[in-house]
Design an enzyme around this catalytic site. Structure first.
Site, PDB file in Angstrom:
ATOM      1  N   VAL A  96       1.819  -9.112   5.458  1.00 47.24           N
ATOM      2  CA  VAL A  96       1.166  -9.949   4.443  1.00 47.24           C
ATOM      3  C   VAL A  96       2.204 -10.735   3.627  1.00 47.24           C
ATOM      4  O   VAL A  96       2.110 -11.962   3.503  1.00 47.24           O
ATOM      5  CB  VAL A  96       0.293  -9.071   3.515  1.00 47.24           C
ATOM      6  N   ARG A 130      12.151  -2.564   1.903  1.00 50.01           N
ATOM      7  CA  ARG A 130      12.774  -1.250   2.077  1.00 50.01           C
ATOM      8  C   ARG A 130      14.144  -1.409   2.718  1.00 50.01           C
ATOM      9  O   ARG A 130      15.100  -0.773   2.352  1.00 50.01           O
ATOM     10  CB  ARG A 130      11.874  -0.380   2.949  1.00 50.01           C
ATOM     11  N   GLU A 134      -7.846 -10.471  -5.024  1.00 49.14           N
ATOM     12  CA  GLU A 134      -8.731 -10.976  -3.963  1.00 49.14           C
ATOM     13  C   GLU A 134      -8.325 -10.464  -2.586  1.00 49.14           C
ATOM     14  O   GLU A 134      -9.164 -10.160  -1.731  1.00 49.14           O
ATOM     15  CB  GLU A 134      -8.693 -12.522  -3.956  1.00 49.14           C
ATOM     16  N   VAL A 166      -9.533  -6.740  -0.777  1.00 45.17           N
ATOM     17  CA  VAL A 166     -10.786  -6.413  -0.085  1.00 45.17           C
ATOM     18  C   VAL A 166     -11.109  -7.535   0.897  1.00 45.17           C
ATOM     19  O   VAL A 166     -11.193  -8.702   0.515  1.00 45.17           O
ATOM     20  CB  VAL A 166     -11.966  -6.250  -1.076  1.00 45.17           C
ATOM     21  N   GLU A 187      -2.295   0.062  12.180  1.00 44.09           N
ATOM     22  CA  GLU A 187      -0.943   0.503  11.852  1.00 44.09           C
ATOM     23  C   GLU A 187      -0.541   1.662  12.746  1.00 44.09           C
ATOM     24  O   GLU A 187      -1.382   2.255  13.438  1.00 44.09           O
ATOM     25  CB  GLU A 187      -0.902   0.946  10.389  1.00 44.09           C
ATOM     26  N   ASP A 233     -10.005   3.829   3.916  1.00 45.27           N
ATOM     27  CA  ASP A 233      -9.746   2.408   3.626  1.00 45.27           C
ATOM     28  C   ASP A 233     -11.046   1.704   3.204  1.00 45.27           C
ATOM     29  O   ASP A 233     -11.085   0.999   2.194  1.00 45.27           O
ATOM     30  CB  ASP A 233      -9.143   1.750   4.876  1.00 45.27           C
ATOM     31  N   LYS A 248     -12.328   0.099  -0.614  1.00 47.85           N
ATOM     32  CA  LYS A 248     -12.845  -1.266  -0.805  1.00 47.85           C
ATOM     33  C   LYS A 248     -14.236  -1.250  -1.429  1.00 47.85           C
ATOM     34  O   LYS A 248     -14.530  -2.057  -2.313  1.00 47.85           O
ATOM     35  CB  LYS A 248     -12.849  -1.993   0.533  1.00 47.85           C
ATOM     36  N   GLY A 252      -5.233  -9.156   8.699  1.00 49.92           N
ATOM     37  CA  GLY A 252      -4.273 -10.090   9.290  1.00 49.92           C
ATOM     38  C   GLY A 252      -3.443 -10.728   8.199  1.00 49.92           C
ATOM     39  O   GLY A 252      -3.932 -10.995   7.093  1.00 49.92           O
TER      40      GLY A 252
HETATM   41  N1  NAP Z   1      -1.943  -6.235   7.126  1.00 49.70           N
HETATM   42  C1  NAP Z   1      -3.175  -6.632   6.776  1.00 49.70           C
HETATM   43  O1  NAP Z   1      -3.936  -7.168   7.591  1.00 49.70           O
HETATM   44  C2  NAP Z   1      -3.655  -6.413   5.368  1.00 49.70           C
HETATM   45  C3  NAP Z   1      -4.875  -6.982   4.982  1.00 49.70           C
HETATM   46  C4  NAP Z   1      -5.313  -6.813   3.659  1.00 49.70           C
HETATM   47  C5  NAP Z   1      -4.540  -6.095   2.761  1.00 49.70           C
HETATM   48  N2  NAP Z   1      -3.360  -5.526   3.197  1.00 49.70           N
HETATM   49  C6  NAP Z   1      -2.587  -4.772   2.208  1.00 49.70           C
HETATM   50  O2  NAP Z   1      -1.368  -5.476   1.964  1.00 49.70           O
HETATM   51  C7  NAP Z   1      -0.343  -4.548   1.644  1.00 49.70           C
HETATM   52  C8  NAP Z   1       0.836  -4.775   2.601  1.00 49.70           C
HETATM   53  O3  NAP Z   1       0.389  -4.568   3.920  1.00 49.70           O
HETATM   54  P1  NAP Z   1       1.274  -5.064   5.176  1.00 49.70           P
HETATM   55  O4  NAP Z   1       0.390  -4.956   6.354  1.00 49.70           O
HETATM   56  O5  NAP Z   1       1.950  -6.339   4.873  1.00 49.70           O
HETATM   57  O6  NAP Z   1       2.341  -3.880   5.245  1.00 49.70           O
HETATM   58  P2  NAP Z   1       3.741  -3.908   6.026  1.00 49.70           P
HETATM   59  O7  NAP Z   1       3.720  -4.898   7.117  1.00 49.70           O
HETATM   60  O8  NAP Z   1       4.058  -2.487   6.336  1.00 49.70           O
HETATM   61  O9  NAP Z   1       4.764  -4.434   4.910  1.00 49.70           O
HETATM   62  C9  NAP Z   1       5.115  -3.668   3.796  1.00 49.70           C
HETATM   63  C10 NAP Z   1       6.299  -4.323   3.116  1.00 49.70           C
HETATM   64  O10 NAP Z   1       6.616  -3.574   1.959  1.00 49.70           O
HETATM   65  C11 NAP Z   1       7.970  -3.104   2.015  1.00 49.70           C
HETATM   66  N3  NAP Z   1       8.004  -1.755   1.451  1.00 49.70           N
HETATM   67  C12 NAP Z   1       7.201  -0.726   1.775  1.00 49.70           C
HETATM   68  N4  NAP Z   1       7.505   0.345   1.014  1.00 49.70           N
HETATM   69  C13 NAP Z   1       8.504  -0.022   0.196  1.00 49.70           C
HETATM   70  C14 NAP Z   1       9.248   0.629  -0.811  1.00 49.70           C
HETATM   71  N5  NAP Z   1       9.031   1.898  -1.130  1.00 49.70           N
HETATM   72  N6  NAP Z   1      10.212  -0.067  -1.445  1.00 49.70           N
HETATM   73  C15 NAP Z   1      10.442  -1.351  -1.121  1.00 49.70           C
HETATM   74  N7  NAP Z   1       9.762  -2.031  -0.179  1.00 49.70           N
HETATM   75  C16 NAP Z   1       8.808  -1.369   0.468  1.00 49.70           C
HETATM   76  C17 NAP Z   1       8.343  -3.116   3.478  1.00 49.70           C
HETATM   77  O11 NAP Z   1       9.746  -3.281   3.593  1.00 49.70           O
HETATM   78  P3  NAP Z   1      10.463  -3.365   5.064  1.00 49.70           P
HETATM   79  O12 NAP Z   1       9.949  -4.629   5.681  1.00 49.70           O
HETATM   80  O13 NAP Z   1      11.896  -3.416   4.761  1.00 49.70           O
HETATM   81  O14 NAP Z   1      10.007  -2.139   5.769  1.00 49.70           O
HETATM   82  C18 NAP Z   1       7.542  -4.319   3.983  1.00 49.70           C
HETATM   83  O15 NAP Z   1       8.273  -5.499   3.768  1.00 49.70           O
HETATM   84  C19 NAP Z   1      -0.988  -3.156   1.749  1.00 49.70           C
HETATM   85  O16 NAP Z   1      -1.444  -2.761   0.478  1.00 49.70           O
HETATM   86  C20 NAP Z   1      -2.173  -3.389   2.667  1.00 49.70           C
HETATM   87  O17 NAP Z   1      -3.209  -2.466   2.466  1.00 49.70           O
HETATM   88  C21 NAP Z   1      -2.895  -5.687   4.457  1.00 49.70           C
END
Ligand code: NAP
Length: 425
Positions: free
Chosen positions: A30, A61, A144, A147, A204, A215, A219, A316
């Site tokens: 995201v 991270r 926004e 959810v 994931e 999840d 929501k 996505g």
């Molecule tokens: N993916 C979707 O389709 C989607 C849709 C709606 C909402 N969301 C929400 O959006 C959020 C992010 O999701 P995502 O899919 O983008 O996750 P992701 O791909 O796993 O990305 C997470 C990011 O956060 C960083 N991170 C995680 N833990 C950390 C920590 N303790 N300290 C510093 N950085 C940290 C990671 O760093 P690294 O890259 O270095 O590992 C990565 O850049 C979540 O809350 C998820 O529920 C996601």
């Protein structure tokens, strides 16, 4: 100052551009797409909204991983404490989980900055407390993206029907399980469908929160909060996910002539608000059954507006990033609309080609002649198919060309009705 300017300068000379400093926590699926979207749309945002987003710091991270948008090394940090001190007007959080996301939220809001998040777990557990904190510090809290990804359901509940009395909300709110269920309808086993979802980025590595319904529960708690005012941390939905026997669930549904969907529902009742997440056997022709793959569908029923259906990409990086950007723009004052004289886009003829079904009083030979005269091919000519008229199905042609054909038919003294044909060939 040595900050990354992801935005380009505006091309609109008459509007001054204000810089909004943004600190971004998380640069994964995201967060990475949020940066890509900001970069892609920077000129139009500057022109339309008079804003340029300056990314001052990105928390990750691991600072060594490649990112969707190349960032200067000094922008990236893995140190939460240093991130909390970033110069920023708005903090955008796309990390997930509670810690350090909650610390980041507190720090941003308590210093009067805007806080925008995609994190449903954070909002479901701490949203109400964060909103109170935001009210005390005159800071903005927006979620926004938390959810249904790119589906703007929060805006609908908060703005469009905020005056209404919502009676119930029911929805497919989890793209991962919906993807798995629709793959299983085409014969895949649960294990194969899950592996497919993971390979395509719709699940994931640890999909347990999706599969056991947590999840979706997060929501629906957020939606119930907005619709009914129930504090999300105290509303605990009855919950059953797809486990432990998803293959048996889908086989039973298929035998009954329906489909399984994981549905989250909240309803206002006399004594309070109910909330439940569970697999439901739905009719094969229902809107829920037709919601396929990673899409979401939310049905809102309210006393005055009636029934609203919101559907679209519930997950996505790109759609979710779009919701984050919408919140970022909402966090800044909207400038007055530019007058029509300076609007750069004008109306043009639709250039797309469609098939057209024409019903005319002209007999088949003449209908053929008219089409040939306009050099429009015909896929089918049905004399007196449904009534006393000739029905012609054209080959794909533009609206302008079919208009010319209709004029030719009318000019020769025949009547003609037409439909744009969306049927598959
Ligand atoms: N993916 C979707 O389709 C989607 C849709 C709606 C909402 N969301 C929400 O959006 C959020 C992010 O999701 P995502 O899919 O983008 O996750 P992701 O791909 O796993 O990305 C997470 C990011 O956060 C960083 N991170 C995680 N833990 C950390 C920590 N303790 N300290 C510093 N950085 C940290 C990671 O760093 P690294 O890259 O270095 O590992 C990565 O850049 C979540 O809350 C998820 O529920 C996601």
């Amino acid at each position: 100052m040595n900050h990354a300017l992801l935005a380009l300068p505006t091309t609109a000379p008459e509007r001054s551009v204000r810089t909004i400093r943004v600190a971004l926590a998380g640069c994964g699926a995201v967060g990475g797409q949020f940066l890509a979207l900001l970069r892609a749309q920077s000129a139009s945002i500057a022109a339309a909204r008079g804003i340029r987003a300056e990314i001052t710091r990105v928390l990750v991270r691991s600072t060594d991983l490649p990112r969707a948008v190349p960032l200067p090394p000094h922008i990236l940090t893995a140190d939460v404490e240093s991130f909390l001190r970033s110069p920023a007007d708005v903090v955008v959080e796309a990390i997930g989980g509670i810690d350090p996301a909650l610390r980041i939220a507190h720090a941003a809001i308590a210093t009067g900055r805007g806080f925008i998040t995609a994190n449903k777990a954070l909002v479901a557990e701490h949203g109400a407390a964060l909103e109170q904190l935001a009210a005390r510090h005159a800071a903005g809290l927006r979620f926004e993206a938390a959810v249904a990804g790119g589906v703007p359901v929060i805006r609908v509940l908060r703005d469009a029907i905020a005056h209404d009395e919502v009676r119930s909300i029911a929805g497919i709110l989890n793209g991962t399980t919906n993807y798995i269920l629709t793959r299983m309808e085409t014969g895949a086993s649960f294990a194969a469908a899950l592996a497919d979802a993971q390979a395509n980025g719709f699940a994931e590595a640890d999909p347990s929160r999706d599969l056991d319904g947590r999840d979706s529960a997060d929501k629906i708690r957020i939606l119930a909060w907005l619709a009914f005012g129930t504090s999300p941390s105290t509303l605990l939905p009855e919950r059953r996910g797809l486990l432990p026997a998803p293959d048996a669930l889908t086989s039973a549904a298929a035998a009954a002539g329906g489909a399984v969907r994981l549905i989250a529902e909240t309803t206002r009742l006399d004594g309070g608000v109910s909330a439940v997440v569970e697999p439901v056997l739905v009719s094969g022709s229902s809107e829920f059954a037709r919601t396929a793959a990673q899409d979401n569908l939310i049905l809102v029923d309210s006393a005055w507006t009636g029934r609203l259906a919101l559907a679209g990409a519930g997950a996505g990086g790109r759609p979710t990033a779009s919701s984050l950007l919408a919140d970022l723009l909402d966090a800044t004052p909207r400038p007055p609309r530019r007058d029509a004289a300076s609007t750069p886009l004008r109306g043009v003829a639709d250039p797309r080609a469609f098939r057209w079904l024409i019903a005319t009083t002209a007999p088949p030979p003449q209908a053929r002649d008219f089409s040939a005269g306009e050099r429009i091919g015909m896929e089918d000519v049905l004399p007196h198919a449904f009534d006393r008229r000739t029905h012609v199905l054209t080959e794909p042609c533009t609206r302008a060309r079919v208009d010319a054909l209709l004029r030719r038919i009318h000019h020769a003294g025949f009547a003609a009705d037409w439909l744009r044909c969306e049927l598959k060939q």
